[in-house]
Structures are given as C-alpha cells and as structure tokens.
Design a protein around this motif. Structure first.
Motif, PDB file in Angstrom:
ATOM      1  N   THR A  15      93.676  79.303  30.138  1.00 23.80           N
ATOM      2  CA  THR A  15      93.073  79.078  28.836  1.00 23.80           C
ATOM      3  C   THR A  15      91.578  79.342  28.916  1.00 23.80           C
ATOM      4  OG1 THR A  15      94.719  77.378  28.314  1.00 23.80           O
ATOM      5  CG2 THR A  15      92.715  77.390  26.994  1.00 23.80           C
ATOM      6  N   LYS A  16      91.069  80.122  27.984  1.00 21.71           N
ATOM      7  CA  LYS A  16      89.636  80.397  27.962  1.00 21.71           C
ATOM      8  C   LYS A  16      88.902  79.166  27.462  1.00 21.71           C
ATOM      9  CE  LYS A  16      86.180  83.698  26.325  1.00 21.71           C
ATOM     10  NZ  LYS A  16      85.937  84.961  25.579  1.00 21.71           N
ATOM     11  N   PRO A  17      87.973  78.631  28.248  1.00 21.40           N
ATOM     12  CA  PRO A  17      87.259  77.428  27.805  1.00 21.40           C
ATOM     13  C   PRO A  17      86.289  77.742  26.678  1.00 21.40           C
ATOM     14  CG  PRO A  17      86.318  78.254  29.859  1.00 21.40           C
ATOM     15  CD  PRO A  17      87.531  79.093  29.580  1.00 21.40           C
ATOM     16  N   LYS A  18      86.070  76.754  25.799  1.00 22.07           N
ATOM     17  CA  LYS A  18      85.064  76.912  24.743  1.00 22.07           C
ATOM     18  C   LYS A  18      83.708  76.605  25.349  1.00 22.07           C
ATOM     19  CE  LYS A  18      88.320  75.671  21.071  1.00 22.07           C
ATOM     20  NZ  LYS A  18      88.638  74.716  19.980  1.00 22.07           N
ATOM     21  N   ASN A  58      79.722  77.668  25.791  1.00 23.64           N
ATOM     22  CA  ASN A  58      78.531  78.397  25.365  1.00 23.64           C
ATOM     23  C   ASN A  58      77.580  78.494  26.555  1.00 23.64           C
ATOM     24  OD1 ASN A  58      75.730  78.743  24.307  1.00 23.64           O
ATOM     25  ND2 ASN A  58      76.793  78.791  22.342  1.00 23.64           N
ATOM     26  N   TYR A  99      85.817  81.024  32.460  1.00 23.18           N
ATOM     27  CA  TYR A  99      85.312  81.725  31.275  1.00 23.18           C
ATOM     28  C   TYR A  99      85.200  83.220  31.552  1.00 23.18           C
ATOM     29  CZ  TYR A  99      81.954  83.149  27.653  1.00 23.18           C
ATOM     30  OH  TYR A  99      81.328  83.798  26.623  1.00 23.18           O
ATOM     31  N   SER A 150      87.309  86.497  29.899  1.00 23.99           N
ATOM     32  CA  SER A 150      86.512  87.436  29.112  1.00 23.99           C
ATOM     33  C   SER A 150      86.697  88.883  29.561  1.00 23.99           C
ATOM     34  CB  SER A 150      85.021  87.069  29.216  1.00 23.99           C
ATOM     35  OG  SER A 150      84.777  85.759  28.754  1.00 23.99           O
TER      36      SER A 150
END
Length: 361
Positions: free
Chosen positions: A145-148, A150, A195, A199
């Motif tokens: 799962t791609k982490p949220k 920033n 991440y 991506s």
C-alpha cells in the motif's frame, strides 16, 4: 522428472506450470503469455468452448487478502498433443506451454482469450519478495500500500531535493547505481522506501533481513537475469554493506559486482540499501563516484518541522527538542517498556507515559 520433484521446487505453491509440464512430457516447453486477462471470465469461456477436449485438469485455491472464502488461483488444463493452458487468476495471466501442438490451435484459443483483456486500470504497487525454498530462492509477488506521505512535511529541509534526484535516476531505463539510506530507528527510512517503491513503475525485488545470505547465492543472479531493468531493495543491510577491512566475511563484493561490475552492464539493476549503522562503517567502494546515486542520513525532525507536522496531525503538544517521526505520529500511544533502576533494597520498576515509537521505522 519424478512426481516428488514436482513439489520440491517451491515450499509454498502447490503446483508450478513448468514442473507440471516436465512431469507430464519430460521436455522443455515453448511458452506464450497473455497478460491483463480477466481469468475468471476467460476460464468460463474456455470451459464452454474446449471443455470436451480437456484430457487432464488441476487447480488450487487460496485465501487472498484476508477473504473468508478460498478462491481459485491457478487452473491447469491439458489438451491436444501436449498443450498446457494455465489460468493464473491472481496475476491476470494466461500461459500456454507446448512442444508439438499445432500453433494454429493455440492461436485460436489466444484469439478468444484476448476478448477478456482488462482495460487499463490504476497500477497496484507490488514487490517481488525473495523467499528461500528447498532448492534455493525464488520470488513471491506481494501487493503493498502506498503510504499517504508528504515528503516536505515528514522530512527535514533539504531532503526534497535528494528525493527528486533519487526518483529521477530510479525512473531511468537501463541504468545502474546505489542509493544509501541510513539513520536511527524511527526516523522514517522504511516509510520512505515504501513510498518510493509505490511511486516507481519498475519491478521491485525485495531482500528481507532474514535472507541476507542470499546476496551471494547463484540463484539470485538467475532471478536478476529474469528481471532486468529492476530495482533491488535491501532493508537492514548492515551485514551486507559493512567494510571488508572490518569484517573479512562481508558479502559487499557480491553487491558491488551487481551494481557496477561486469554483471551490471547486463542486468541494469539499481540498488537501494537501508541501514542503521553510521556511514563511516560501510565499505568505501559503495560511495565511489559513478556508482553512488544518492546517500542520505535520516535524523530526528528539527523542532520547527516536528511542531508543524504535529499541529497538522491535530495534536496539541509543544516540542522543545528534535523528535523522531514515529514519536510525532504516535503521541497518543503508551510506551509499555519498563525501565529498571537499582537501590539498596532491591529493584523498583518505573513506567513513563511517554510516546510510543513503533510505526514509521
């Protein structure tokens, strides 16, 4: 190949299409693959169209994603002279293995199968996890799962530029080189790697810490040959990157050969290593100019950065010192570790309601 050898190659999977073909026909097959196929619908069509021609049929069911009901994974059909059709539902691939079967028959089936080709959907990030088996190592595809995350909020000033360099190089085709990420536990290395993996569009081969010895295995080279232009991720790589002068048993030579040796020009594999030890303890050859893509030390968030992130997360805490990323995110969790202090009578156990550090590193 004996029947016992059909199950010896992998310790997890029930059957493998290649060993199954060898067990039936004792020869190496030709292989055709059709990708992005809705295998459930294609399998129903195949059964209606060619079910009467099937000579043998095998399948296995597995539980996916915590489902309460087992679902079909691989479905194998034998027909014609030596045609094996494999519906790999989990990977959305249909494979055709054959040696003597008339190619026109295979083309007829493929033409029908293509009607069930899936439209373009959002790519689901996956890694190829290296796993040890009875006959060496192999890969198992796992979704992540791609982490949220920033980048500018979660890391100190200056890291965004490093991130841009890493993304640009790792997105480049037929490239090589090493990315070195180090720092204390809890500072965000693993979250960033997750991440990064989600991506990128390249294949990601992941070496877990318990498989560190695989770096010197001949099987690993075979896997890298099968997956050129990929990214090789090594987490907790302390025992692999350590200086050869400090540790004569260091496997760093194997890593160097993959990243910038004779093999590198053929494999085009880029490498990401994360570790907790100081950069001064790793082999200097890893940071040689031309081999190194980027290196970065993850540290506690500076006070202003930690405060800004904490406020954004909705906490009311005021910080007066740098904080690890885990500390900022997990302020409401308790630390269940108990500290021991000595006194003349015995031992007194003290507990503190400090913030747990357990989710980012």
């Amino acid at each position: 190949m004996s029947l016992s050898e059909v199950f010896a190659e992998r310790s997890i999977s029930y059957l493998n299409e290649l060993t199954l073909f060898l067990a039936h026909f004792n020869c190496i097959p030709n292989l055709i693959e059709e990708i992005d196929i809705d295998c459930k619908k294609a399998n129903l069509w195949f059964n209606n169209k060619f079910g009467s021609e099937v000579k043998a049929h095998y399948f296995n069911k597995r539980y996916f994603g915590g489902s309460v009901k087992a679902e079909l994974d691989d479905i194998y059909y034998f027909l014609e002279e030596d045609l094996l059709v494999d519906f790999d539902t989990n990977s959305s691939i249909v494979r055709f293995l054959f040696r003597k079967t008339d190619p026109s028959k295979i083309e007829e089936i493929i033409k029908g199968i293509k009607k069930f080709k899936k439209g373009r959907t959002k790519r689901k990030p996956k890694i190829l996890l290296l796993v040890g088996g009875m006959k060496g190592i192999y890969t198992e595809a796992l979704a992540i799962t791609k982490p949220k995350l920033n980048i500018q909020d979660n890391y100190n000033e200056g890291f965004y530029e490093v991130h841009q360099t890493i993304i640009k190089r790792l997105s480049k085709k037929n490239d090589k080189g090493i990315v070195l990420l180090h720092g204390k536990p809890g500072t965000g290395k693993t979250s960033y790697i997750r991440y990064l993996i989600a991506s990128l569009k390249k294949k990601i081969i992941f070496l877990p810490p318990n498989m560190a010895g695989a770096i010197t295995s001949p099987n690993l080279i075979s896997i890298l040959i099968e997956n050129p232009n990929s990214i090789f991720v090594i987490e907790d790589a302390e025992n692999i990157v350590v200086d050869r002068e400090r540790d004569g048993d260091s496997p760093v030579s194997a890593l160097l050969n993959i990243s910038d040796g004779l093999l590198a020009d053929c494999l085009n594999v880029q490498i990401i290593c994360s570790f907790n030890i100081d950069i001064s303890k790793i082999d200097s050859a890893l940071i040689r100019k031309g081999r190194l893509i980027a290196k970065y030390e993850f540290k506690e968030l500076e006070v202003a950065k930690a405060q800004q992130l904490s406020n954004k997360l909705g906490f009311k805490t005021t910080f007066d010192k740098p904080m690890t990323l885990t500390s900022v995110y997990n302020q409401e969790e308790k630390d269940y570790q108990q500290a021991k202090i000595s006194n003349p009578v015995g031992f007194q156990l003290l507990s503190k309601n400090r913030q747990a550090e357990n989710c980012i590193e």
